[in-house]
Design an enzyme around this catalytic site. Structure first.
Site, PDB file in Angstrom:
ATOM      1  N   ASP A  67      11.526   2.630   3.463  1.00 57.92           N
ATOM      2  CA  ASP A  67      10.981   1.768   4.514  1.00 57.92           C
ATOM      3  C   ASP A  67      11.694   2.094   5.815  1.00 57.92           C
ATOM      4  O   ASP A  67      12.867   1.758   5.999  1.00 57.92           O
ATOM      5  CB  ASP A  67      11.194   0.299   4.122  1.00 57.92           C
ATOM      6  CG  ASP A  67      10.531  -0.654   5.115  1.00 57.92           C
ATOM      7  OD1 ASP A  67      10.160  -0.213   6.225  1.00 57.92           O
ATOM      8  OD2 ASP A  67      10.388  -1.845   4.767  1.00 57.92           O
ATOM      9  N   TYR A 159       2.029  -4.254  20.222  1.00 56.86           N
ATOM     10  CA  TYR A 159       1.573  -2.918  19.803  1.00 56.86           C
ATOM     11  C   TYR A 159       1.350  -2.019  21.028  1.00 56.86           C
ATOM     12  O   TYR A 159       1.839  -0.889  21.079  1.00 56.86           O
ATOM     13  CB  TYR A 159       0.290  -3.032  18.981  1.00 56.86           C
ATOM     14  CG  TYR A 159      -0.229  -1.669  18.541  1.00 56.86           C
ATOM     15  CD1 TYR A 159       0.443  -0.947  17.564  1.00 56.86           C
ATOM     16  CD2 TYR A 159      -1.367  -1.110  19.126  1.00 56.86           C
ATOM     17  CE1 TYR A 159      -0.014   0.312  17.165  1.00 56.86           C
ATOM     18  CE2 TYR A 159      -1.832   0.137  18.723  1.00 56.86           C
ATOM     19  CZ  TYR A 159      -1.149   0.842  17.747  1.00 56.86           C
ATOM     20  OH  TYR A 159      -1.599   2.082  17.358  1.00 56.86           O
ATOM     21  N   LYS A 163       3.496   1.429  22.078  1.00 56.46           N
ATOM     22  CA  LYS A 163       2.915   2.760  22.257  1.00 56.46           C
ATOM     23  C   LYS A 163       3.156   3.283  23.683  1.00 56.46           C
ATOM     24  O   LYS A 163       3.220   4.491  23.897  1.00 56.46           O
ATOM     25  CB  LYS A 163       1.426   2.740  21.897  1.00 56.46           C
ATOM     26  CG  LYS A 163       1.185   2.467  20.412  1.00 56.46           C
ATOM     27  CD  LYS A 163       1.891   3.488  19.514  1.00 56.46           C
ATOM     28  CE  LYS A 163       1.569   3.314  18.037  1.00 56.46           C
ATOM     29  NZ  LYS A 163       2.248   4.309  17.174  1.00 56.46           N
TER      30      LYS A 163
HETATM   31  N1  LIG Z   1      -6.095   4.301  13.106  1.00 52.98           N
HETATM   32  C1  LIG Z   1      -6.171   4.071  14.381  1.00 52.98           C
HETATM   33  O1  LIG Z   1      -7.201   3.558  14.876  1.00 52.98           O
HETATM   34  C2  LIG Z   1      -5.038   4.472  15.296  1.00 52.98           C
HETATM   35  C3  LIG Z   1      -5.321   4.581  16.666  1.00 52.98           C
HETATM   36  C4  LIG Z   1      -4.285   4.955  17.515  1.00 52.98           C
HETATM   37  C5  LIG Z   1      -3.026   5.219  17.017  1.00 52.98           C
HETATM   38  N2  LIG Z   1      -2.775   5.109  15.679  1.00 52.98           N
HETATM   39  C6  LIG Z   1      -1.411   5.374  15.213  1.00 52.98           C
HETATM   40  O2  LIG Z   1      -1.449   6.397  14.239  1.00 52.98           O
HETATM   41  C7  LIG Z   1      -0.321   6.290  13.397  1.00 52.98           C
HETATM   42  C8  LIG Z   1      -0.780   6.410  11.956  1.00 52.98           C
HETATM   43  O3  LIG Z   1      -1.618   5.319  11.655  1.00 52.98           O
HETATM   44  P1  LIG Z   1      -2.873   5.408  10.678  1.00 52.98           P
HETATM   45  O4  LIG Z   1      -4.063   5.071  11.471  1.00 52.98           O
HETATM   46  O5  LIG Z   1      -2.860   6.654   9.901  1.00 52.98           O
HETATM   47  O6  LIG Z   1      -2.538   4.126   9.787  1.00 52.98           O
HETATM   48  P2  LIG Z   1      -2.377   3.940   8.226  1.00 52.98           P
HETATM   49  O7  LIG Z   1      -3.548   4.527   7.502  1.00 52.98           O
HETATM   50  O8  LIG Z   1      -2.072   2.492   8.058  1.00 52.98           O
HETATM   51  O9  LIG Z   1      -1.078   4.808   7.855  1.00 52.98           O
HETATM   52  C9  LIG Z   1       0.223   4.412   8.232  1.00 52.98           C
HETATM   53  C10 LIG Z   1       1.255   5.285   7.551  1.00 52.98           C
HETATM   54  O10 LIG Z   1       2.554   4.786   7.898  1.00 52.98           O
HETATM   55  C11 LIG Z   1       3.267   4.416   6.714  1.00 52.98           C
HETATM   56  N3  LIG Z   1       4.110   3.260   6.966  1.00 52.98           N
HETATM   57  C12 LIG Z   1       3.714   2.016   7.340  1.00 52.98           C
HETATM   58  N4  LIG Z   1       4.775   1.198   7.438  1.00 52.98           N
HETATM   59  C13 LIG Z   1       5.866   1.942   7.116  1.00 52.98           C
HETATM   60  C14 LIG Z   1       7.263   1.678   7.036  1.00 52.98           C
HETATM   61  N5  LIG Z   1       7.747   0.456   7.294  1.00 52.98           N
HETATM   62  N6  LIG Z   1       8.102   2.673   6.675  1.00 52.98           N
HETATM   63  C15 LIG Z   1       7.609   3.909   6.392  1.00 52.98           C
HETATM   64  N7  LIG Z   1       6.313   4.228   6.471  1.00 52.98           N
HETATM   65  C16 LIG Z   1       5.449   3.257   6.821  1.00 52.98           C
HETATM   66  C17 LIG Z   1       2.153   4.118   5.691  1.00 52.98           C
HETATM   67  O11 LIG Z   1       2.582   4.294   4.354  1.00 52.98           O
HETATM   68  P3  LIG Z   1       3.172   3.127   3.416  1.00 52.98           P
HETATM   69  O12 LIG Z   1       2.267   1.954   3.542  1.00 52.98           O
HETATM   70  O13 LIG Z   1       3.165   3.793   2.077  1.00 52.98           O
HETATM   71  O14 LIG Z   1       4.551   2.860   3.904  1.00 52.98           O
HETATM   72  C18 LIG Z   1       1.145   5.201   6.031  1.00 52.98           C
HETATM   73  O15 LIG Z   1       1.530   6.411   5.458  1.00 52.98           O
HETATM   74  C19 LIG Z   1       0.341   4.945  13.727  1.00 52.98           C
HETATM   75  O16 LIG Z   1       1.479   5.176  14.529  1.00 52.98           O
HETATM   76  C20 LIG Z   1      -0.725   4.218  14.518  1.00 52.98           C
HETATM   77  O17 LIG Z   1      -0.192   3.295  15.435  1.00 52.98           O
HETATM   78  C21 LIG Z   1      -3.771   4.742  14.813  1.00 52.98           C
END
Ligand SMILES: NC(=O)c1ccc[n+]([C@@H]2O[C@H](COP(=O)([O-])OP(=O)(O)OC[C@H]3O[C@@H](n4cnc5c(N)ncnc54)[C@H](OP(=O)(O)O)[C@@H]3O)[C@@H](O)[C@H]2O)c1
Length: 266
Positions: A67, A159, A163
């Site tokens: 974590d 959030y 960012k």
């Molecule tokens: N999806 C969107 O619309 C979007 C848009 C703009 C930016 N982003 C950014 O893109 C990045 C990736 O997000 P995503 O969209 O791929 O979301 P996601 O599908 O929720 O994936 C998040 C990843 O981070 C890991 N994670 C979450 N909490 C954690 C913790 N406390 N320690 C270690 N790992 C952790 C999760 O794995 P576990 O749960 O196994 O820990 C998962 O591998 C983020 O920084 C997000 O802010 C996303």
């Protein structure tokens, strides 16, 4: 003789690689021959990712579950990595989450947890691996921010602010690394298919009803390519790029009103 792949002999550490954008970024690096260290909380999912990518691309993939939101987790991770005799040439700070809704009524531990993961862990890991990158004159940092980084975000304030930190920090490091051979890129996706929405609770906002989310692999490919070319900022897609470019020119009060509206429930 087979041509040497660009990542051969280098290792990329990808945070949040169990699913979503991080998993697809890990695949982009593996495809180009990088050995991988993948991390997230879910040990089973990480194990499966490691097996799949190793088999598909013939690279070494080391899964380390922890974590990253816990204080000192970055140092603990680095200790585990060093203990295995591994090094990190490229750091991909992708792990992050958001929480939709006003500050009032939200849970303090969730808001602070966002700061711990989205900012603190990202900074901790970067500070650990940055001097080695500069010394080696190669490798670099790919940080995942968001289009949220370009303006304040009423109804998702922490959030958006987290960012904005990632974008500002990344751009500053890009300049500090100029001419050294070390790359720094900040990937700024708009809405993307992943589990993000589920955790953030953004599925019922006006923003989410505006159009299709971009596939996470498309986002990852754009980010990876941008990093290879040392592009300072990579905003995914034409519409997102236009909105991010427009934000500084709108009167601040108007911009706040627009974002408030977008983040309101449908
Ligand atoms: N999806 C969107 O619309 C979007 C848009 C703009 C930016 N982003 C950014 O893109 C990045 C990736 O997000 P995503 O969209 O791929 O979301 P996601 O599908 O929720 O994936 C998040 C990843 O981070 C890991 N994670 C979450 N909490 C954690 C913790 N406390 N320690 C270690 N790992 C952790 C999760 O794995 P576990 O749960 O196994 O820990 C998962 O591998 C983020 O920084 C997000 O802010 C996303």
């Amino acid at each position: 003789m087979a041509r040497k792949k660009i990542g051969e002999g280098q290792t990329a550490l990808v945070t949040g690689a169990s699913y979503g954008i991080g998993l697809d970024l890990a695949e982009c690096f593996a495809k180009d021959g990088y050995a991988l260290i993948v991390t997230a909380r879910s040990a089973d999912a990480l194990g499966a990712v490691a097996q799949k990518l190793a088999a598909q691309y013939g690279v070494t993939v080391t899964p380390l579950a922890l974590d990253l939101g816990v204080h000192g987790a970055g140092a603990a991770l680095a200790k585990q990595i060093a203990g295995k005799g591994l090094k990190v040439d490229v750091l991909v700070n992708n792990a992050g989450y958001g929480i939709a809704g006003g500050l009032d009524g939200s849970k303090a531990e969730e808001q602070l947890g966002m700061v711990d993961l989205n900012i603190r862990a990202l900074l901790e890991l970067t500070q650990i691996y940055w001097p080695g990158m500069l010394k080696a004159k190669r490798g670099g940092v790919l940080n995942v921010a968001s289009t949220a980084a370009f303006q304040p975000g009423p109804l998702m304030a922490v959030y958006y602010a987290s960012k904005a930190f990632v974008l500002s920090f990344s751009e500053a490091l890009w300049k500090e690394a100029e001419g050294t051979g070390v790359h720094v890129s900040c990937l700024c996706p708009g809405p993307t298919t992943s589990k993000f929405r589920e955790r953030a609770g953004t599925g019922k906002t006006r923003l989410s009803s505006l159009g299709e989310a971009m596939p996470s692999m498309t986002v990852a490919r754009l980010g990876y390519r941008g990093f290879r070319n040392n592009r300072r900022v990579v905003v995914t897609g034409f519409r997102n790029g236009m909105l991010a470019g427009l934000a500084p020119f709108l009167p601040r009060k108007t911009l706040l009103g627009v974002v408030h509206n977008m983040q309101s429930p449908t």
